[in-house]
Scaffold this motif. Structure first.
Motif, PDB file in Angstrom:
ATOM      1  N   LYS A   1       0.830  -1.211   0.000  1.00  0.00           N
ATOM      2  CA  LYS A   1       0.000   0.000   0.000  1.00  0.00           C
ATOM      3  C   LYS A   1       0.862   1.258   0.000  1.00  0.00           C
ATOM      4  CE  LYS A   1      -4.513  -0.654   0.058  1.00  0.00           C
ATOM      5  NZ  LYS A   1      -5.434   0.074  -0.830  1.00  0.00           N
ATOM      6  N   THR A   2       1.924   1.239   0.808  1.00  0.00           N
ATOM      7  CA  THR A   2       2.831   2.384   0.914  1.00  0.00           C
ATOM      8  C   THR A   2       3.487   2.670  -0.426  1.00  0.00           C
ATOM      9  OG1 THR A   2       3.236   1.756   3.199  1.00  0.00           O
ATOM     10  CG2 THR A   2       4.750   3.342   2.255  1.00  0.00           C
ATOM     11  N   ILE A   3       3.929   1.611  -1.097  1.00  0.00           N
ATOM     12  CA  ILE A   3       4.564   1.771  -2.410  1.00  0.00           C
ATOM     13  C   ILE A   3       3.570   2.360  -3.404  1.00  0.00           C
ATOM     14  CG2 ILE A   3       5.519   0.485  -4.386  1.00  0.00           C
ATOM     15  CD1 ILE A   3       6.854  -1.373  -2.167  1.00  0.00           C
ATOM     16  N   ARG A   4       2.342   1.887  -3.355  1.00  0.00           N
ATOM     17  CA  ARG A   4       1.301   2.394  -4.261  1.00  0.00           C
ATOM     18  C   ARG A   4       1.049   3.877  -4.034  1.00  0.00           C
ATOM     19  NH1 ARG A   4      -3.502  -0.957  -6.664  1.00  0.00           N
ATOM     20  NH2 ARG A   4      -4.106   1.175  -7.016  1.00  0.00           N
ATOM     21  N   VAL A   5       0.947   4.264  -2.757  1.00  0.00           N
ATOM     22  CA  VAL A   5       0.713   5.676  -2.404  1.00  0.00           C
ATOM     23  C   VAL A   5       1.907   6.511  -2.851  1.00  0.00           C
ATOM     24  CG1 VAL A   5       0.489   7.291  -0.466  1.00  0.00           C
ATOM     25  CG2 VAL A   5      -0.894   5.211  -0.515  1.00  0.00           C
ATOM     26  N   TYR A   6       3.097   5.987  -2.616  1.00  0.00           N
ATOM     27  CA  TYR A   6       4.328   6.680  -3.005  1.00  0.00           C
ATOM     28  C   TYR A   6       4.382   6.899  -4.515  1.00  0.00           C
ATOM     29  CZ  TYR A   6       9.295   7.590  -3.673  1.00  0.00           C
ATOM     30  OH  TYR A   6      10.484   8.150  -4.035  1.00  0.00           O
ATOM     31  N   HIS A   7       4.017   5.869  -5.264  1.00  0.00           N
ATOM     32  CA  HIS A   7       4.001   5.977  -6.719  1.00  0.00           C
ATOM     33  C   HIS A   7       2.997   7.014  -7.182  1.00  0.00           C
ATOM     34  CE1 HIS A   7       6.614   3.064  -8.809  1.00  0.00           C
ATOM     35  NE2 HIS A   7       6.706   2.548  -7.601  1.00  0.00           N
ATOM     36  N   ALA A   8       1.826   7.009  -6.555  1.00  0.00           N
ATOM     37  CA  ALA A   8       0.773   7.964  -6.904  1.00  0.00           C
ATOM     38  C   ALA A   8       1.242   9.391  -6.641  1.00  0.00           C
ATOM     39  CB  ALA A   8      -0.480   7.667  -6.102  1.00  0.00           C
ATOM     40  N   LEU A   9       1.951   9.593  -5.555  1.00  0.00           N
ATOM     41  CA  LEU A   9       2.441  10.924  -5.188  1.00  0.00           C
ATOM     42  C   LEU A   9       3.520  11.402  -6.149  1.00  0.00           C
ATOM     43  CD1 LEU A   9       2.608  10.707  -1.288  1.00  0.00           C
ATOM     44  CD2 LEU A   9       1.102  12.173  -2.613  1.00  0.00           C
ATOM     45  N   THR A  10       4.463  10.519  -6.487  1.00  0.00           N
ATOM     46  CA  THR A  10       5.541  10.921  -7.377  1.00  0.00           C
ATOM     47  C   THR A  10       5.017  11.160  -8.784  1.00  0.00           C
ATOM     48  OG1 THR A  10       6.105   8.595  -7.655  1.00  0.00           O
ATOM     49  CG2 THR A  10       7.456   9.851  -6.113  1.00  0.00           C
ATOM     50  N   GLN A  11       3.992  10.402  -9.177  1.00  0.00           N
ATOM     51  CA  GLN A  11       3.402  10.583 -10.492  1.00  0.00           C
ATOM     52  C   GLN A  11       2.700  11.931 -10.581  1.00  0.00           C
ATOM     53  OE1 GLN A  11       2.403   6.676 -11.675  1.00  0.00           O
ATOM     54  NE2 GLN A  11       4.017   7.364 -13.034  1.00  0.00           N
ATOM     55  N   LYS A  12       2.042  12.328  -9.486  1.00  0.00           N
ATOM     56  CA  LYS A  12       1.305  13.587  -9.471  1.00  0.00           C
ATOM     57  C   LYS A  12       2.236  14.793  -9.478  1.00  0.00           C
ATOM     58  CE  LYS A  12      -3.249  12.686  -7.470  1.00  0.00           C
ATOM     59  NZ  LYS A  12      -4.080  12.784  -6.269  1.00  0.00           N
ATOM     60  N   SER A  13       3.347  14.685  -8.740  1.00  0.00           N
ATOM     61  CA  SER A  13       4.258  15.825  -8.617  1.00  0.00           C
ATOM     62  C   SER A  13       5.139  15.973  -9.843  1.00  0.00           C
ATOM     63  CB  SER A  13       5.110  15.681  -7.360  1.00  0.00           C
ATOM     64  OG  SER A  13       5.940  14.546  -7.477  1.00  0.00           O
ATOM     65  N   HIS A  14       5.185  14.943 -10.680  1.00  0.00           N
ATOM     66  CA  HIS A  14       6.081  14.958 -11.835  1.00  0.00           C
ATOM     67  C   HIS A  14       5.749  16.006 -12.894  1.00  0.00           C
ATOM     68  CE1 HIS A  14       9.547  13.002 -13.520  1.00  0.00           C
ATOM     69  NE2 HIS A  14       8.990  13.053 -14.716  1.00  0.00           N
ATOM     70  N   PRO A  15       4.472  16.150 -13.303  1.00  0.00           N
ATOM     71  CA  PRO A  15       4.229  17.082 -14.411  1.00  0.00           C
ATOM     72  C   PRO A  15       4.362  18.564 -14.073  1.00  0.00           C
ATOM     73  CG  PRO A  15       2.368  15.584 -14.040  1.00  0.00           C
ATOM     74  CD  PRO A  15       3.238  15.550 -12.845  1.00  0.00           C
ATOM     75  N   SER A  16       4.638  18.906 -12.831  1.00  0.00           N
ATOM     76  CA  SER A  16       4.757  20.310 -12.456  1.00  0.00           C
ATOM     77  C   SER A  16       5.939  20.956 -13.179  1.00  0.00           C
ATOM     78  CB  SER A  16       4.921  20.456 -10.945  1.00  0.00           C
ATOM     79  OG  SER A  16       6.115  19.844 -10.529  1.00  0.00           O
ATOM     80  N   PRO A  17       5.741  22.123 -13.747  1.00  0.00           N
ATOM     81  CA  PRO A  17       6.824  22.747 -14.524  1.00  0.00           C
ATOM     82  C   PRO A  17       7.998  23.178 -13.657  1.00  0.00           C
ATOM     83  CG  PRO A  17       4.951  24.235 -14.348  1.00  0.00           C
ATOM     84  CD  PRO A  17       4.543  22.954 -13.712  1.00  0.00           C
ATOM     85  N   LYS A  18       9.190  22.905 -14.189  1.00  0.00           N
ATOM     86  CA  LYS A  18      10.413  23.237 -13.446  1.00  0.00           C
ATOM     87  C   LYS A  18      10.914  24.636 -13.768  1.00  0.00           C
ATOM     88  CE  LYS A  18      12.816  18.979 -12.175  1.00  0.00           C
ATOM     89  NZ  LYS A  18      14.000  18.143 -12.456  1.00  0.00           N
ATOM     90  N   SER A  19      10.329  25.247 -14.798  1.00  0.00           N
ATOM     91  CA  SER A  19      10.836  26.522 -15.292  1.00  0.00           C
ATOM     92  C   SER A  19      10.732  27.650 -14.264  1.00  0.00           C
ATOM     93  CB  SER A  19      10.105  26.916 -16.573  1.00  0.00           C
ATOM     94  OG  SER A  19       8.717  26.979 -16.326  1.00  0.00           O
ATOM     95  N   GLU A  20       9.718  27.574 -13.399  1.00  0.00           N
ATOM     96  CA  GLU A  20       9.495  28.655 -12.431  1.00  0.00           C
ATOM     97  C   GLU A  20      10.413  28.503 -11.219  1.00  0.00           C
ATOM     98  OE1 GLU A  20       5.476  30.867 -13.416  1.00  0.00           O
ATOM     99  OE2 GLU A  20       6.791  31.176 -11.733  1.00  0.00           O
ATOM    100  N   GLN A  21      11.611  28.995 -11.343  1.00  0.00           N
ATOM    101  CA  GLN A  21      12.557  28.907 -10.228  1.00  0.00           C
ATOM    102  C   GLN A  21      12.583  30.199  -9.416  1.00  0.00           C
ATOM    103  OE1 GLN A  21      16.237  27.586 -12.013  1.00  0.00           O
ATOM    104  NE2 GLN A  21      15.777  25.480 -11.505  1.00  0.00           N
ATOM    105  N   THR A  22      12.073  31.267 -10.001  1.00  0.00           N
ATOM    106  CA  THR A  22      12.031  32.534  -9.295  1.00  0.00           C
ATOM    107  C   THR A  22      10.778  32.594  -8.418  1.00  0.00           C
ATOM    108  OG1 THR A  22      10.916  33.606 -11.129  1.00  0.00           O
ATOM    109  CG2 THR A  22      13.313  33.771 -11.087  1.00  0.00           C
TER     110      THR A  22
END
Ligand SMILES: [Zn+2]
Length: 87
Positions: free
Chosen positions: A21-42
């Motif tokens: 279950k923990t691995i599944r939740v972890y995967h879901a979290l990393t998948q969700k945070s992945h598409p966030s754009p990295k360009s906004e560093q300021t």
């Protein structure tokens, strides 16, 4: 002895289930945070240069405190112009 063996099996199954279950939740979290754009560093905060009326990121601006107020300029040139006009 047989009861103890059964309990061990249940405990093992429970731990395995929790890990699964923990691995599944972890995967879901990393998948969700992945598409966030990295360009906004300021910080994204824009400040106005009152000399040439342009907006620029706070990180790139030249900060000057005049009469206890913060002023921002795009370049040393604009900063000088403003200081000259204050005299
Ligand atoms: Zn300027």
């Amino acid at each position: 002895m047989e009861m103890l063996g059964f309990l061990r099996f249940v405990l093992f199954a429970l731990i395995a289930y929790i890990i699964y279950k923990t691995i599944r939740v972890y995967h879901a979290l990393t998948q969700k945070s992945h598409p966030s754009p990295k360009s906004e560093q300021t910080s994204g905060l824009m400040v106005k240069d009152n000399v040439c009326n342009t907006y620029l990121p706070k990180e790139d601006a030249i900060k000057e405190i005049i009469d206890g107020k913060e002023f921002f300029f795009c370049s040393q040139e604009c900063r000088q112009k403003y200081l000259e006009s204050k005299k």
